[in-house]
Scaffold this motif. Sequence first.
Motif, PDB file in Angstrom:
ATOM      1  N   ILE A 153       1.301  -1.358   0.362  1.00 47.00           N
ATOM      2  CA  ILE A 153       0.509   0.101  -0.148  1.00 47.00           C
ATOM      3  C   ILE A 153       0.795   1.236   0.017  1.00 47.00           C
ATOM      4  O   ILE A 153       1.627   1.414   0.705  1.00 47.00           O
ATOM      5  CB  ILE A 153      -0.672  -0.225   1.232  1.00 47.00           C
ATOM      6  N   PRO A 154       0.948   2.567  -1.361  1.00 51.25           N
ATOM      7  CA  PRO A 154       1.442   3.257  -1.209  1.00 51.25           C
ATOM      8  C   PRO A 154       1.221   4.414   0.216  1.00 51.25           C
ATOM      9  O   PRO A 154       0.184   3.858   0.042  1.00 51.25           O
ATOM     10  CB  PRO A 154       1.610   3.724  -2.179  1.00 51.25           C
ATOM     11  N   VAL A 155       2.244   4.869   0.257  1.00 56.88           N
ATOM     12  CA  VAL A 155       1.900   5.625   1.455  1.00 56.88           C
ATOM     13  C   VAL A 155       2.193   7.585   1.077  1.00 56.88           C
ATOM     14  O   VAL A 155       2.198   7.991   0.083  1.00 56.88           O
ATOM     15  CB  VAL A 155       2.540   5.990   2.599  1.00 56.88           C
ATOM     16  N   PRO A 156       0.725   8.567   0.995  1.00 57.91           N
ATOM     17  CA  PRO A 156       0.993   9.736   1.072  1.00 57.91           C
ATOM     18  C   PRO A 156       2.197  10.259   1.312  1.00 57.91           C
ATOM     19  O   PRO A 156       3.380  10.079   1.982  1.00 57.91           O
ATOM     20  CB  PRO A 156       0.128  10.430   1.897  1.00 57.91           C
ATOM     21  N   THR A 157       2.267  11.524   0.261  1.00 56.95           N
ATOM     22  CA  THR A 157       3.793  11.966  -0.273  1.00 56.95           C
ATOM     23  C   THR A 157       4.083  12.683   1.742  1.00 56.95           C
ATOM     24  O   THR A 157       5.473  12.482   2.025  1.00 56.95           O
ATOM     25  CB  THR A 157       3.796  13.653  -1.586  1.00 56.95           C
ATOM     26  N   VAL A 158       3.217  12.872   2.239  1.00 58.20           N
ATOM     27  CA  VAL A 158       3.419  14.498   3.757  1.00 58.20           C
ATOM     28  C   VAL A 158       3.956  12.516   4.037  1.00 58.20           C
ATOM     29  O   VAL A 158       5.041  13.108   5.231  1.00 58.20           O
ATOM     30  CB  VAL A 158       2.513  15.137   3.559  1.00 58.20           C
ATOM     31  N   VAL A 159       3.353  11.639   4.435  1.00 52.80           N
ATOM     32  CA  VAL A 159       3.581  10.584   5.042  1.00 52.80           C
ATOM     33  C   VAL A 159       5.350  10.150   4.815  1.00 52.80           C
ATOM     34  O   VAL A 159       6.600   9.679   5.518  1.00 52.80           O
ATOM     35  CB  VAL A 159       3.171   9.704   5.287  1.00 52.80           C
ATOM     36  N   ALA A 160       5.446  10.360   3.447  1.00 50.50           N
ATOM     37  CA  ALA A 160       6.605   9.577   2.874  1.00 50.50           C
ATOM     38  C   ALA A 160       7.858   9.949   3.177  1.00 50.50           C
ATOM     39  O   ALA A 160       9.141  10.490   4.223  1.00 50.50           O
ATOM     40  CB  ALA A 160       6.444   9.320   1.778  1.00 50.50           C
ATOM     41  N   GLU A 161       7.645  11.716   3.283  1.00 53.08           N
ATOM     42  CA  GLU A 161       8.582  12.792   3.670  1.00 53.08           C
ATOM     43  C   GLU A 161       8.881  13.047   4.765  1.00 53.08           C
ATOM     44  O   GLU A 161       9.773  13.385   5.204  1.00 53.08           O
ATOM     45  CB  GLU A 161       8.074  14.119   3.258  1.00 53.08           C
ATOM     46  N   ILE A 162       7.683  13.163   6.100  1.00 49.03           N
ATOM     47  CA  ILE A 162       8.084  12.855   7.715  1.00 49.03           C
ATOM     48  C   ILE A 162       8.626  11.753   8.135  1.00 49.03           C
ATOM     49  O   ILE A 162       9.596  12.001   8.298  1.00 49.03           O
ATOM     50  CB  ILE A 162       7.008  13.314   8.007  1.00 49.03           C
ATOM     51  N   ASP A 163       8.561  10.751   7.404  1.00 46.54           N
ATOM     52  CA  ASP A 163       9.410   9.532   7.859  1.00 46.54           C
ATOM     53  C   ASP A 163      10.666   9.394   7.603  1.00 46.54           C
ATOM     54  O   ASP A 163      11.621   8.839   7.661  1.00 46.54           O
ATOM     55  CB  ASP A 163       7.942   7.530   6.321  1.00 46.54           C
ATOM     56  N   ARG A 164      11.005  10.003   6.072  1.00 49.02           N
ATOM     57  CA  ARG A 164      12.529  10.472   5.479  1.00 49.02           C
ATOM     58  C   ARG A 164      13.089  11.074   6.783  1.00 49.02           C
ATOM     59  O   ARG A 164      13.776  10.746   7.095  1.00 49.02           O
ATOM     60  CB  ARG A 164      12.096  10.436   4.211  1.00 49.02           C
ATOM     61  N   ARG A 165      12.230  12.218   7.165  1.00 45.28           N
ATOM     62  CA  ARG A 165      12.660  13.104   8.404  1.00 45.28           C
ATOM     63  C   ARG A 165      13.685  11.882   9.284  1.00 45.28           C
ATOM     64  O   ARG A 165      14.175  12.167  10.162  1.00 45.28           O
ATOM     65  CB  ARG A 165      12.624  14.091   8.413  1.00 45.28           C
ATOM     66  N   THR A 166      11.919  11.319  10.286  1.00 41.36           N
ATOM     67  CA  THR A 166      12.707  10.580  11.255  1.00 41.36           C
ATOM     68  C   THR A 166      13.579   9.386  10.854  1.00 41.36           C
ATOM     69  O   THR A 166      14.652   9.227  11.936  1.00 41.36           O
ATOM     70  CB  THR A 166      11.028   9.336  11.263  1.00 41.36           C
ATOM     71  N   ALA A 167      13.849   9.020   9.508  1.00 38.31           N
ATOM     72  CA  ALA A 167      14.421   7.820   9.434  1.00 38.31           C
ATOM     73  C   ALA A 167      15.982   8.190   9.381  1.00 38.31           C
ATOM     74  O   ALA A 167      16.970   8.266   9.667  1.00 38.31           O
ATOM     75  CB  ALA A 167      14.177   7.237   8.315  1.00 38.31           C
ATOM     76  N   ALA A 168      16.092  10.036   9.169  1.00 42.01           N
ATOM     77  CA  ALA A 168      17.775  10.224   8.779  1.00 42.01           C
ATOM     78  C   ALA A 168      17.910  10.872  10.533  1.00 42.01           C
ATOM     79  O   ALA A 168      19.318  10.749  11.570  1.00 42.01           O
ATOM     80  CB  ALA A 168      17.152  11.488   7.749  1.00 42.01           C
ATOM     81  N   ALA A 169      16.888  10.869  11.548  1.00 44.14           N
ATOM     82  CA  ALA A 169      17.248  11.262  12.520  1.00 44.14           C
ATOM     83  C   ALA A 169      17.937  10.212  13.433  1.00 44.14           C
ATOM     84  O   ALA A 169      18.232  10.402  14.555  1.00 44.14           O
ATOM     85  CB  ALA A 169      15.659  11.388  13.374  1.00 44.14           C
ATOM     86  N   LEU A 170      17.339   8.527  13.137  1.00 45.84           N
ATOM     87  CA  LEU A 170      17.540   7.680  13.991  1.00 45.84           C
ATOM     88  C   LEU A 170      18.688   7.245  13.728  1.00 45.84           C
ATOM     89  O   LEU A 170      19.704   7.022  14.732  1.00 45.84           O
ATOM     90  CB  LEU A 170      16.718   6.918  13.130  1.00 45.84           C
ATOM     91  N   THR A 171      19.319   7.088  11.980  1.00 46.54           N
ATOM     92  CA  THR A 171      20.467   6.877  11.649  1.00 46.54           C
ATOM     93  C   THR A 171      22.045   8.391  11.793  1.00 46.54           C
ATOM     94  O   THR A 171      23.099   7.606  11.714  1.00 46.54           O
ATOM     95  CB  THR A 171      20.684   6.596  10.461  1.00 46.54           C
ATOM     96  N   SER A 172      21.346   9.852  11.367  1.00 45.61           N
ATOM     97  CA  SER A 172      22.845  10.662  11.487  1.00 45.61           C
ATOM     98  C   SER A 172      22.329  11.521  12.224  1.00 45.61           C
ATOM     99  O   SER A 172      23.312  12.281  12.631  1.00 45.61           O
ATOM    100  CB  SER A 172      22.689  11.570  10.511  1.00 45.61           C
ATOM    101  N   GLY A 173      20.706  11.557  13.482  1.00 52.48           N
ATOM    102  CA  GLY A 173      21.235  12.214  14.588  1.00 52.48           C
ATOM    103  C   GLY A 173      20.900  13.861  14.252  1.00 52.48           C
ATOM    104  O   GLY A 173      20.722  14.984  15.237  1.00 52.48           O
ATOM    105  N   SER A 174      20.492  13.884  12.931  1.00 48.63           N
ATOM    106  CA  SER A 174      19.583  15.442  13.077  1.00 48.63           C
ATOM    107  C   SER A 174      18.720  15.675  12.082  1.00 48.63           C
ATOM    108  O   SER A 174      18.769  14.921  11.141  1.00 48.63           O
ATOM    109  CB  SER A 174      21.153  16.158  12.467  1.00 48.63           C
ATOM    110  N   VAL A 175      18.036  16.851  11.447  1.00 42.33           N
ATOM    111  CA  VAL A 175      16.988  16.924  10.140  1.00 42.33           C
ATOM    112  C   VAL A 175      17.355  17.978   9.726  1.00 42.33           C
ATOM    113  O   VAL A 175      17.244  19.225  10.380  1.00 42.33           O
ATOM    114  CB  VAL A 175      15.839  16.551  10.911  1.00 42.33           C
ATOM    115  N   GLU A 176      16.920  18.571   8.559  1.00 41.81           N
ATOM    116  CA  GLU A 176      17.276  19.771   8.291  1.00 41.81           C
ATOM    117  C   GLU A 176      15.017  20.047   8.127  1.00 41.81           C
ATOM    118  O   GLU A 176      14.931  19.362   7.318  1.00 41.81           O
ATOM    119  CB  GLU A 176      17.312  19.517   6.965  1.00 41.81           C
ATOM    120  N   LEU A 177      15.534  21.201   8.563  1.00 43.47           N
ATOM    121  CA  LEU A 177      13.580  21.671   8.589  1.00 43.47           C
ATOM    122  C   LEU A 177      13.996  22.938   8.001  1.00 43.47           C
ATOM    123  O   LEU A 177      14.891  23.769   7.811  1.00 43.47           O
ATOM    124  CB  LEU A 177      13.041  22.282  10.204  1.00 43.47           C
ATOM    125  N   GLY A 178      12.803  23.969   8.230  1.00 47.60           N
ATOM    126  CA  GLY A 178      12.993  25.037   6.780  1.00 47.60           C
ATOM    127  C   GLY A 178      14.182  26.474   7.297  1.00 47.60           C
ATOM    128  O   GLY A 178      14.740  26.869   6.698  1.00 47.60           O
TER     129      GLY A 178
END
Length: 412
Positions: free
Chosen positions: A214-239
Amino acid sequence: MTPADAPAAHTALDHSAHPRWPLHPQPLPGETLTSWLARTSEQYSSITAADLLDGLGLETSGVDPDRYTPEPVLDALAQKGICTAERLREMTLAGCTPWLLDSTDPAECDFDTYVHQFSVLLPAGLAMADRRRRTPPAGTWLPWVSTLDTRACPLCIDALDTDADIAVMMAHQYPMLTSCTKHLCRLEFCAVIPGRLVFWDRTPPGSDEHAPPIPVPTVVAEIDRRTAAALTSGSVELGAGRVHAAVWFRLLRTVVDEVSTPLVRTGWWAKPLSAIWKSTGHSRPLRTSWVPFEQLRWDEQSTVMLAASTAIIAVENDEIAASGTDACLLRPRRYEPVGPGTPPTRSRSPVPARSAWDGVIAAIDAAVAAARVDSDAARSLFGFARTGCRTEDDVDELAYAFVELGIRLDWD
């Protein structure tokens, strides 16, 4: 040699004979500790992951390896395996402190401090009485930790080689991540025999294959991408720039709580909240009013995460009014021109202004210096200065001044 003198036979995991386990696969990136232990036990016959822990000779009863493993157990596992205790700790929830949560001990995790220290959609003091309705009893709550049900990405499993081990990924077991960041599809519930098989919950009747992803909405995919980045790299790029993973997880949990607030409790701010839920195509689950996010059912959690993801992206795109103090973290910094400033000088002291008299004074000094050593220069200088004398007394005073300057007037 008699049979009595023969060395005693050892089992494959006899720790007195083998300081290390003879077979121990490498931990896979993001794998849980129990998954690695299960894959290790599969290398032997009639051995389970629990047997591996019991064989350490330490007290392991009541230990949840995927949440918190005592340091002596980690050290013992490191001695038997092929990785360090620090690497093993990263495979547990304890390895995510203090980024994801403050502690794995519920007694040390304060709900209000974690969830309400930020404000994004709603003003900080709004509907606090309603928010406290969702506050669980002290010592019973951990942020983002729900009943552990194994989830995996069906496309990731399908892409594995036939001889590749199947592992359980730690990040996939917690509700702050709802999709596979590689295939952008929903994580599916399943039962995994690490290293061997996967049994999918969502399997059509009479079929051995799982249902289409089941594909997920674009907004969910983007927020999940940031969450995965936070878990692996320790930081997130925001506005507004890069933020630490701890800020991201607490900011995200704040928005989760804000979208869970009933509209009747939010006054004027019900309008943007209503717009968020309307854009998701779902109604707000009723239980979000009095049950913390971590205690909701998985389907309710995914619905709330969709609303939170929609809200964050809408704030970043300036599509809704966000009145929280920390909404600025999601918006790009506005361009503010900076003046060129004062150009630097070689000296901090002000440069003195020059005048026409500077040359005259220098010429006089040079003439006096020449008159001290040259009789012609002395006579010329005295004659020039004498033109201003009106009386004999003036001449006498001029002669005295020349003597004071060391200029002789008695040259032969």
